[in-house]
Motif scaffolding. Structure first.
Motif, short mmCIF file in Angstrom:
data_model
loop_
_atom_site.label_atom_id
_atom_site.label_comp_id
_atom_site.label_asym_id
_atom_site.label_seq_id
_atom_site.Cartn_x
_atom_site.Cartn_y
_atom_site.Cartn_z
N ARG A 78 0.96 -1.04 0.06
CA ARG A 78 0.07 -0.16 0.15
C ARG A 78 0.77 1.26 0.10
NH1 ARG A 78 -5.48 0.80 3.63
NH2 ARG A 78 -6.57 2.63 2.59
N ASP A 79 1.99 1.12 0.46
CA ASP A 79 2.98 2.41 0.73
C ASP A 79 3.65 2.68 -0.88
OD1 ASP A 79 2.44 2.96 3.36
OD2 ASP A 79 3.96 1.60 4.08
N GLY A 117 -7.25 -0.96 -1.99
CA GLY A 117 -7.68 -2.03 -0.97
C GLY A 117 -6.72 -1.96 0.29
N GLY A 118 -6.88 -2.73 1.22
CA GLY A 118 -6.28 -2.80 2.53
C GLY A 118 -4.85 -2.96 2.46
N GLY A 131 -2.89 -3.01 -0.54
CA GLY A 131 -2.55 -2.28 -1.72
C GLY A 131 -2.58 -3.39 -2.82
N ILE A 132 -3.29 -4.30 -2.87
CA ILE A 132 -3.13 -5.43 -4.00
C ILE A 132 -4.49 -5.69 -4.51
CG2 ILE A 132 -0.92 -6.44 -3.23
CD1 ILE A 132 -2.14 -8.61 -1.79
N ALA A 133 -5.47 -4.87 -4.38
CA ALA A 133 -6.87 -5.07 -4.85
C ALA A 133 -6.85 -4.94 -6.53
CB ALA A 133 -7.69 -3.70 -4.54
N ALA A 134 -7.97 -5.40 -7.20
CA ALA A 134 -8.21 -5.28 -8.48
C ALA A 134 -7.44 -6.53 -9.29
CB ALA A 134 -7.95 -3.89 -8.96
#
Length: 311
Positions: free
Chosen positions: A69-70, A146-147, A149-152
């Motif tokens: 996510r960072d 996402g929570g 960083g790895i959504a979609a």
């Protein structure tokens, strides 16, 4: 303000200097090294090359895989030996400007949202039909990560139970049914069946295999077998989009990748499958469909635009 975008592909690294309107000022391509250290060297050399000729504020690097996510660490890359690789720190230690790491599909989707087919909407889903199926989601004008960083990872939605094995370790993922590779598999199956597959079988006998571009040429020529192969793949994609609509409610689906070059020949059966798979169809707003506009440059343009410079 100028930024550098670098898109690391399986065979090529594409980089460019990009202005605030998404225009590429200078572009460069080099082969992708197999060795991870040589790959990092190639990215650094490219960034330094651009920095020598332009006043650069930041560098964005797009790569396939799970990015935290960072936007600093590559948690897992499918085609490169990166596992929890602190790529941002590695590159920033050798480049004089801030570096941002981004998933390649997210970068391409963001470029289409900002400067391409999605520039007039606030909510968009992009699907790229290449070797696999990449995905990007923009909700209320922001890239959805996402929570962790790895959504979609839309290509890895489980499309069918007990389905074909996928490189991710699961079975039945969407990309096994709606990708360029899936199109080739369907074309071979139709060639094996005779009848409408005659032209595909003749092509395979002549060339030894059935390539994606060759299927596209047959589709554009009106060949029934190639058109049926495309319909099967487009139907899978459209059915999945009906599910994505139920969860995400986008205004627009943008379709990219090599298969998308078929334009309306692809979108027409996608829309039919989408509409017949949509919960409450007939009583609710539906999404539009469009072909991606930025082509192979989308990844580097998006990576540049998403790069975060110093305040």
């Amino acid at each position: 303000m100028l930024k550098v975008g670098i898109d690391i592909g399986g065979t090529k690294i594409a980089g460019g200097v990009v202005d605030q309107d998404g225009r590429i000022v200078e572009k460069l391509r080099v082969d992708t090294p197999v060795d991870t250290r040589a790959l990092a060297d190639a990215v650094v050399d490219m960034a330094r090359h651009f920095g020598a000729g332009h006043d650069i504020a930041a560098v964005g690097v797009a790569a396939a895989g799970f990015i935290d996510r960072d936007r600093a660490t590559v948690i897992h890359a499918p085609n490169i030996a990166w596992r929890n690789e602190p790529l941002k720190a590695t590159l920033e230690g050798r480049i004089d400007v801030p570096v941002t790491i981004e998933n390649d599909a997210n970068a391409a989707g963001w470029a289409e949202f900002r400067f391409g087919a999605g520039r007039d909407v606030d909510n968009m889903v992009m699907l790229t039909m290449g070797t696999g199926v990449g995905g990007a989601v923009v909700l209320d004008g922001a890239l959805f990560r996402g929570g962790h960083g790895i959504a979609a990872e839309l290509g890895h939605i489980r499309f069918t139970r007990e389905g074909l094995p996928c490189g991710c370790g699961q079975n039945g993922c969407l990309e096994q049914y709606a990708s360029g590779r899936a199109l080739q598999r369907e074309a071979n199956a139709i060639a094996d069946g005779g009848g409408i597959g005659a032209a595909l079988a003749e092509l395979r006998a002549e060339k030894g295999s059935i390539s994606g571009p060759a299927i596209s040429r047959l589709v554009l020529a009106g060949d029934a077998g190639a058109t049926e192969a495309l319909r099967r793949v487009a139907t899978a994609l459209g059915e999945a989009c009906g599910g994505f609509q139920a969860v995400l409610d986008p205004e627009l689906f943008v379709i990219g990748g090599g298969v998308a070059q078929l334009g309306e020949d692809l979108l027409a059966p996608v829309r039919i499958a989408y509409e017949t798979s949509l919960p409450g169809y007939g009583d609710r707003p539906i999404a539009a469909f469009a072909i991606a506009q930025l082509g192979n440059d989308a990844g580097l343009i998006g990576a540049a635009d998403l790069a975060v410079g110093e305040d």
